[in-house]
Design a protein around this motif. Sequence first.
Motif, PDB file in Angstrom:
ATOM      1  N   ALA A 177       7.401  -7.198  -1.354  1.00 22.57           N
ATOM      2  CA  ALA A 177       6.395  -6.263  -1.882  1.00 22.57           C
ATOM      3  C   ALA A 177       7.032  -5.465  -3.228  1.00 22.57           C
ATOM      4  O   ALA A 177       6.119  -5.169  -3.976  1.00 22.57           O
ATOM      5  N   ALA A 178       8.218  -5.146  -3.215  1.00 28.85           N
ATOM      6  CA  ALA A 178       8.652  -4.320  -4.214  1.00 28.85           C
ATOM      7  C   ALA A 178       8.579  -5.206  -5.620  1.00 28.85           C
ATOM      8  O   ALA A 178       8.262  -4.552  -6.532  1.00 28.85           O
ATOM      9  N   MET A 196       4.130 -14.247  -7.846  1.00 33.21           N
ATOM     10  CA  MET A 196       5.439 -13.503  -7.404  1.00 33.21           C
ATOM     11  C   MET A 196       6.147 -14.277  -6.678  1.00 33.21           C
ATOM     12  O   MET A 196       6.148 -14.914  -5.710  1.00 33.21           O
ATOM     13  N   ALA A 197       7.425 -14.654  -7.390  1.00 33.34           N
ATOM     14  CA  ALA A 197       8.654 -15.351  -6.815  1.00 33.34           C
ATOM     15  C   ALA A 197      10.018 -15.101  -7.500  1.00 33.34           C
ATOM     16  O   ALA A 197      10.703 -14.727  -7.033  1.00 33.34           O
ATOM     17  N   VAL A 201      -2.423 -10.753  -3.716  1.00 37.07           N
ATOM     18  CA  VAL A 201      -3.102 -11.707  -2.352  1.00 37.07           C
ATOM     19  C   VAL A 201      -1.821 -12.055  -1.543  1.00 37.07           C
ATOM     20  O   VAL A 201      -0.840 -12.448  -2.192  1.00 37.07           O
ATOM     21  N   THR A 202      -2.041 -11.569  -0.341  1.00 37.18           N
ATOM     22  CA  THR A 202      -0.925 -12.072   0.607  1.00 37.18           C
ATOM     23  C   THR A 202      -1.691 -12.782   1.831  1.00 37.18           C
ATOM     24  O   THR A 202      -1.172 -12.922   2.870  1.00 37.18           O
ATOM     25  N   ALA A 232       0.898  -1.207   0.124  1.00 43.36           N
ATOM     26  CA  ALA A 232      -0.067   0.033  -0.055  1.00 43.36           C
ATOM     27  C   ALA A 232       0.865   1.111  -0.047  1.00 43.36           C
ATOM     28  O   ALA A 232       0.701   2.331  -0.681  1.00 43.36           O
ATOM     29  N   HIS A 233       1.818   1.150   0.857  1.00 43.72           N
ATOM     30  CA  HIS A 233       2.892   2.315   0.979  1.00 43.72           C
ATOM     31  C   HIS A 233       3.622   2.789  -0.608  1.00 43.72           C
ATOM     32  O   HIS A 233       3.602   3.735  -0.999  1.00 43.72           O
ATOM     33  N   LEU A 234       3.936   1.509  -1.139  1.00 42.95           N
ATOM     34  CA  LEU A 234       4.713   1.624  -2.368  1.00 42.95           C
ATOM     35  C   LEU A 234       3.485   2.028  -3.363  1.00 42.95           C
ATOM     36  O   LEU A 234       4.167   2.939  -4.372  1.00 42.95           O
ATOM     37  N   ILE A 235       2.481   1.963  -3.546  1.00 44.68           N
ATOM     38  CA  ILE A 235       1.330   2.203  -4.415  1.00 44.68           C
ATOM     39  C   ILE A 235       1.289   3.707  -4.537  1.00 44.68           C
ATOM     40  O   ILE A 235       1.162   4.304  -5.334  1.00 44.68           O
TER      41      ILE A 235
END
Length: 320
Positions: free
Chosen positions: A236-237, A144-145, A77-78, A19-22
């Motif tokens: 997240a990045a 994501m991996a 999704v986390t 959320a912060h990065l977005i």
Amino acid sequence: MARDKIGLIGSGQIGGTLAHLIGLKELGDVVMFDIADGVPQGKSLDIAQSSPVEGFDARLTGANSYEALEGASVCIVTAGVPRKPGMSRDDLLGINLKVMEQVGAGIRKYAPDAFVICITNPLDAMVWALQKASGLPAKKVVGMAGVLDSSRFRYFLADEFNVSVEDVTAFVLGGHGDSMVPLVKYSTVAGIPLPDLVKMGWTSQARIDEIVDRTRNGGAEIVNLLKTGSAFYAPAASAIAMAESFLRDKKRVLPCAAYLNGEFGVYDMYVGVPVVIGAKGVERIVEIELAGRDREAFDKSVAAVQGLVDACKKIAPDLL
Ligand code: A3D
């Protein structure tokens, strides 16, 4: 043009960082969702209150109901339980599979046109379950991996050579973590492949092997240091790079867990391979030729993922 709506399903350590990065990157408005009452509301309000200082415009809200995701163009999704020290990714399977069934149903109902990025572990099996549970087209659901694994590899290589991380590229295939397959010959510094750098005396094969090993265990190294929870800044990045490529139709070539049905000789499974991500989702799978030890390592990695998928099928046969 209205801002995109980005749904974050799971508002824990990675969710908050996303959320912060977005916000900082002005990628869109954010809806944080979680089953924990108050957590998505509190985090989104906190980040929103940083926006005047940082100078970004984004609407951030928190919710405990899937309805809030209505119309989202991206969902990340986390949701689930992270690994604790001594716990393998596979131990998480049973718990997080149930979570994927709920999340998939929520996305199907409220955000059926979204590009969905799954981060929940064990990744390759969870993204498979999420695609089945959501019923969304496979090219709109990715895991994501690889971006994280290759970013770790790039960081360690840049450190080894004392060069900018920007000039190091890395190529990884296969499942996440222990079974990841780094393709050393396609990993470069300014276009110079690693085997050439060994010949040039920049490093030794033994050092490269050590770096590959450290990359494979990159997640566990951080879990052991943190003692509670697992890595969240770099994961997240990495997911943000994938979301950005979709939202801005950048068509970046990124290693992602993508649905394979024949490519690389793999059927009905999500495995880490390089893909092109654009406005249509996964627009192309980059199918390189694999031979010798690389093929063997890839097959071993695929077998590990197959084991997890089979376990999912046993626990939840109605997902098929
Ligand atoms: P954490 O901080 O625990 O956040 C998870 C959040 O999910 C919590 O806020 C929970 O309340 C929430 N949650 C649990 N069940 C549900 C549910 N049914 N519906 C909605 N929300 C729910 O974990 P985290 O953010 O550190 O990690 C999240 C996931 O990512 C875990 O599964 C990790 O193992 C995984 N992870 C994957 C990678 C990869 O590279 C693939 C890296 C790091 C972490």
